[in-house]
Enzyme design. Structure first.
Site, PDB file in Angstrom:
ATOM      1  CG  ASP A  19       9.468  -1.064  -2.534  1.00  6.85           C
ATOM      2  OD1 ASP A  19      10.498  -0.902  -3.212  1.00  6.85           O
ATOM      3  OD2 ASP A  19       8.351  -0.623  -2.884  1.00  6.85           O
ATOM      4  N   PRO A  29       0.830  -1.219   0.000  1.00  7.77           N
ATOM      5  CG  PRO A  29      -0.080  -1.108   2.149  1.00  7.77           C
ATOM      6  CD  PRO A  29       0.699  -1.999   1.233  1.00  7.77           C
ATOM      7  CG  ASP A  30      -0.548   4.896  -2.045  1.00  6.79           C
ATOM      8  OD1 ASP A  30      -1.416   4.590  -1.192  1.00  6.79           O
ATOM      9  OD2 ASP A  30      -0.826   5.546  -3.070  1.00  6.79           O
ATOM     10  CG  PHE A  31       2.802   7.055   3.159  1.00  2.00           C
ATOM     11  CD1 PHE A  31       2.932   5.773   3.667  1.00  2.00           C
ATOM     12  CD2 PHE A  31       3.810   7.970   3.413  1.00  2.00           C
ATOM     13  CE1 PHE A  31       4.050   5.401   4.398  1.00  2.00           C
ATOM     14  CE2 PHE A  31       4.935   7.618   4.143  1.00  2.00           C
ATOM     15  CZ  PHE A  31       5.060   6.329   4.624  1.00  2.00           C
ATOM     16  NE  ARG A  32       0.992  12.484   1.908  1.00  2.00           N
ATOM     17  CZ  ARG A  32       2.243  12.098   2.089  1.00  2.00           C
ATOM     18  NH1 ARG A  32       2.783  11.192   1.284  1.00  2.00           N
ATOM     19  NH2 ARG A  32       2.973  12.610   3.056  1.00  2.00           N
ATOM     20  CG  HIS A  68      12.242   9.138   1.821  1.00  2.00           C
ATOM     21  ND1 HIS A  68      10.952   9.320   1.392  1.00  2.00           N
ATOM     22  CD2 HIS A  68      12.821  10.378   1.754  1.00  2.00           C
ATOM     23  CE1 HIS A  68      10.755  10.603   1.074  1.00  2.00           C
ATOM     24  NE2 HIS A  68      11.875  11.259   1.296  1.00  2.00           N
ATOM     25  CG  ASN A 126       8.885   3.463  -3.513  1.00  2.00           C
ATOM     26  OD1 ASN A 126       8.264   4.381  -2.978  1.00  2.00           O
ATOM     27  ND2 ASN A 126       8.538   2.940  -4.665  1.00  2.00           N
TER      28      ASN A 126
HETATM   29  P1  CNA Z   1       2.080   8.765  -1.507  1.00  2.00           P
HETATM   30  O1  CNA Z   1       2.075  10.075  -0.859  1.00  2.00           O
HETATM   31  O2  CNA Z   1       1.265   7.674  -0.896  1.00  2.00           O
HETATM   32  O3  CNA Z   1       1.637   9.000  -3.011  1.00  2.00           O
HETATM   33  C1  CNA Z   1       1.471   7.956  -3.934  1.00  2.00           C
HETATM   34  C2  CNA Z   1       1.076   8.572  -5.260  1.00  2.00           C
HETATM   35  O4  CNA Z   1       1.037   7.555  -6.245  1.00  2.00           O
HETATM   36  C3  CNA Z   1      -0.284   9.227  -5.240  1.00  2.00           C
HETATM   37  O5  CNA Z   1      -0.264  10.397  -6.018  1.00  2.00           O
HETATM   38  C4  CNA Z   1      -1.179   8.159  -5.881  1.00  2.00           C
HETATM   39  O6  CNA Z   1      -2.291   8.735  -6.542  1.00  2.00           O
HETATM   40  C5  CNA Z   1      -0.240   7.535  -6.858  1.00  2.00           C
HETATM   41  N1  CNA Z   1      -0.503   6.136  -7.160  1.00  2.00           N
HETATM   42  C6  CNA Z   1      -0.781   5.136  -6.303  1.00  2.00           C
HETATM   43  N2  CNA Z   1      -0.882   3.961  -6.947  1.00  2.00           N
HETATM   44  C7  CNA Z   1      -0.668   4.237  -8.253  1.00  2.00           C
HETATM   45  C8  CNA Z   1      -0.627   3.448  -9.436  1.00  2.00           C
HETATM   46  N3  CNA Z   1      -0.801   2.113  -9.411  1.00  2.00           N
HETATM   47  N4  CNA Z   1      -0.391   4.059 -10.619  1.00  2.00           N
HETATM   48  C9  CNA Z   1      -0.198   5.405 -10.679  1.00  2.00           C
HETATM   49  N5  CNA Z   1      -0.218   6.201  -9.601  1.00  2.00           N
HETATM   50  C10 CNA Z   1      -0.434   5.617  -8.399  1.00  2.00           C
HETATM   51  O7  CNA Z   1       3.562   8.179  -1.636  1.00  2.00           O
HETATM   52  P2  CNA Z   1       4.896   8.995  -1.940  1.00  2.00           P
HETATM   53  O8  CNA Z   1       5.893   7.986  -2.365  1.00  2.00           O
HETATM   54  O9  CNA Z   1       4.693  10.187  -2.762  1.00  2.00           O
HETATM   55  O10 CNA Z   1       5.229   9.503  -0.471  1.00  2.00           O
HETATM   56  C11 CNA Z   1       6.465   9.480   0.005  1.00  2.00           C
HETATM   57  C12 CNA Z   1       6.649   8.446   1.141  1.00  2.00           C
HETATM   58  C13 CNA Z   1       5.867   7.178   0.971  1.00  2.00           C
HETATM   59  C14 CNA Z   1       8.052   7.996   1.164  1.00  2.00           C
HETATM   60  O11 CNA Z   1       8.656   8.437   2.338  1.00  2.00           O
HETATM   61  C15 CNA Z   1       8.066   6.470   1.135  1.00  2.00           C
HETATM   62  O12 CNA Z   1       9.043   5.945   1.981  1.00  2.00           O
HETATM   63  C16 CNA Z   1       6.718   6.094   1.595  1.00  2.00           C
HETATM   64  N6  CNA Z   1       6.207   4.769   1.250  1.00  2.00           N
HETATM   65  C17 CNA Z   1       6.937   3.873   0.545  1.00  2.00           C
HETATM   66  C18 CNA Z   1       6.417   2.643   0.227  1.00  2.00           C
HETATM   67  C19 CNA Z   1       7.271   1.669  -0.541  1.00  2.00           C
HETATM   68  O13 CNA Z   1       8.465   1.622  -0.353  1.00  2.00           O
HETATM   69  N7  CNA Z   1       6.667   0.897  -1.438  1.00  2.00           N
HETATM   70  C20 CNA Z   1       5.113   2.316   0.607  1.00  2.00           C
HETATM   71  C21 CNA Z   1       4.376   3.265   1.338  1.00  2.00           C
HETATM   72  C22 CNA Z   1       4.928   4.480   1.642  1.00  2.00           C
END
Ligand code: CNA
Length: 280
Positions: free
Chosen positions: A121, A45-48, A138, A119
């Site tokens: 991950d 899952p993402d954050f937002r 990060h 990321n």
């Molecule tokens: P965020 O703030 O959650 O934003 C994610 C963005 O991606 C949003 O604009 C979404 O609309 C968009 N999005 C989500 N899924 C898709 C998709 N399948 N296709 C296209 N667009 C999509 O996350 P950010 O990375 O901007 O925020 C920064 C944080 C999140 C960092 O500090 C990371 O460490 C942290 N994070 C990382 C992970 C990971 O490593 N996979 C997971 C969750 C959070």
């Protein structure tokens, strides 16, 4: 802000024109900036994102505000919520997406100058991108240590702590400080390599931004470091930051994997990309 001038470098602000720019060999130094959105289709899952994002699903942890789970001051007082959540994010159980393989393809073709990722991950590495091409802005789960005396902590013990959701403490009993993975929390400094490389976007001849809300600074200002005439491509489900505000910005507002497939197709690389991903 919408661009007021016509494109200077591209013929038009379309994916096809951008693919033509790449095929003509004009993009030799591509800088890519990625975030959690490139890994959501891997199952992380993402954050937002509303409903599916971590922040929308943290109620069970009883946090004062969602970001607290990654806040260093909160963590020092109350590490349990982080360790309850870390299990879901810990590397080792997810497969890189075709978007990650696309990054590796850019590297194989000698076109990737640098990849800046937020990321934690490690999926870029797992897809084959060499470590020296990646700035993990990060940090990552690859290392961990005591927040007080900074002594490293064994990886295996950390894996066990995260799997079993217990909180690890420094093995030096005279210290007994909290142990934290090497991911950057809110309130912590980014790694030195970020600041050593954050002027690279100015050298890029193409910038690709994917899967990030561009809300976390200083990472969020990287795309603005590109020269004004450098084409910038955003592949994301929503418009973010100042992307779309410059004459040579191209916006592909959709799922990363499908946007990447369209770009690869337009470049004539789709079969190669699918084959690369199939073996990952
Ligand atoms: P965020 O703030 O959650 O934003 C994610 C963005 O991606 C949003 O604009 C979404 O609309 C968009 N999005 C989500 N899924 C898709 C998709 N399948 N296709 C296209 N667009 C999509 O996350 P950010 O990375 O901007 O925020 C920064 C944080 C999140 C960092 O500090 C990371 O460490 C942290 N994070 C990382 C992970 C990971 O490593 N996979 C997971 C969750 C959070």
């Amino acid at each position: 802000v919408e661009p007021t001038a016509p494109p200077q470098t591209l013929r038009e602000c379309t994916l096809e024109a951008l693919a033509r720019y790449i095929k003509d060999g004009r993009a030799q130094k591509i800088v890519v900036m990625t975030g959690a959105g490139i890994s959501t289709s891997a199952g992380i899952p993402d954050f937002r994102s509303p409903e599916t994002g971590l922040y929308a699903n943290l109620a069970r942890l009883n946090l004062p505000y969602p970001e607290a789970v990654f806040d260093i001051d909160f963590f020092k007082k109350n590490p349990e919520p982080f360790y309850a959540l870390a299990q879901e994010l810990y590397p080792g159980k997810f497969r890189p997406t075709i978007t990650h393989s696309f990054l590796y393809l850019l590297h194989q073709k000698g076109l990737l100058l640098k990849l800046f990722t937020q990321n934690i991950d490690c999926l870029e590495r797992e897809a084959g991108v060499p470590g020296d091409k990646i700035i993990e802005a990060h940090g990552s789960f690859a290392k961990q240590g005591c927040v007080e005396c900074k002594k490293p902590y064994p990886q295996e013990r950390m894996r066990d702590a995260i799997e079993k959701k217990w909180v690890p403490y420094c093995l030096d009993l005279s210290c007994n400080g909290l142990v934290k993975p090497g991911i950057v929390f809110f309130g912590e400094q980014l790694p030195a390599e970020f600041f050593e490389n954050n002027s690279l976007p100015a050298q890029a001849d193409l910038c690709i931004v994917m899967g990030t809300s561009l809300q976390v600074h200083p990472f969020a200002s990287l795309p603005q470091m590109c020269e004004r005439e450098t084409p910038r491509l955003l592949i994301n489900s929503e418009k973010v930051g100042d992307m779309g505000g410059r004459p040579d910005d191209v916006l592909v507002l959709e799922d990363c994997d499908s946007g990447v497939r369209k770009l690869a197709e337009a470049c004539g690389w789709l079969e190669e990309l699918e084959a690369l991903w199939a073996t990952t």
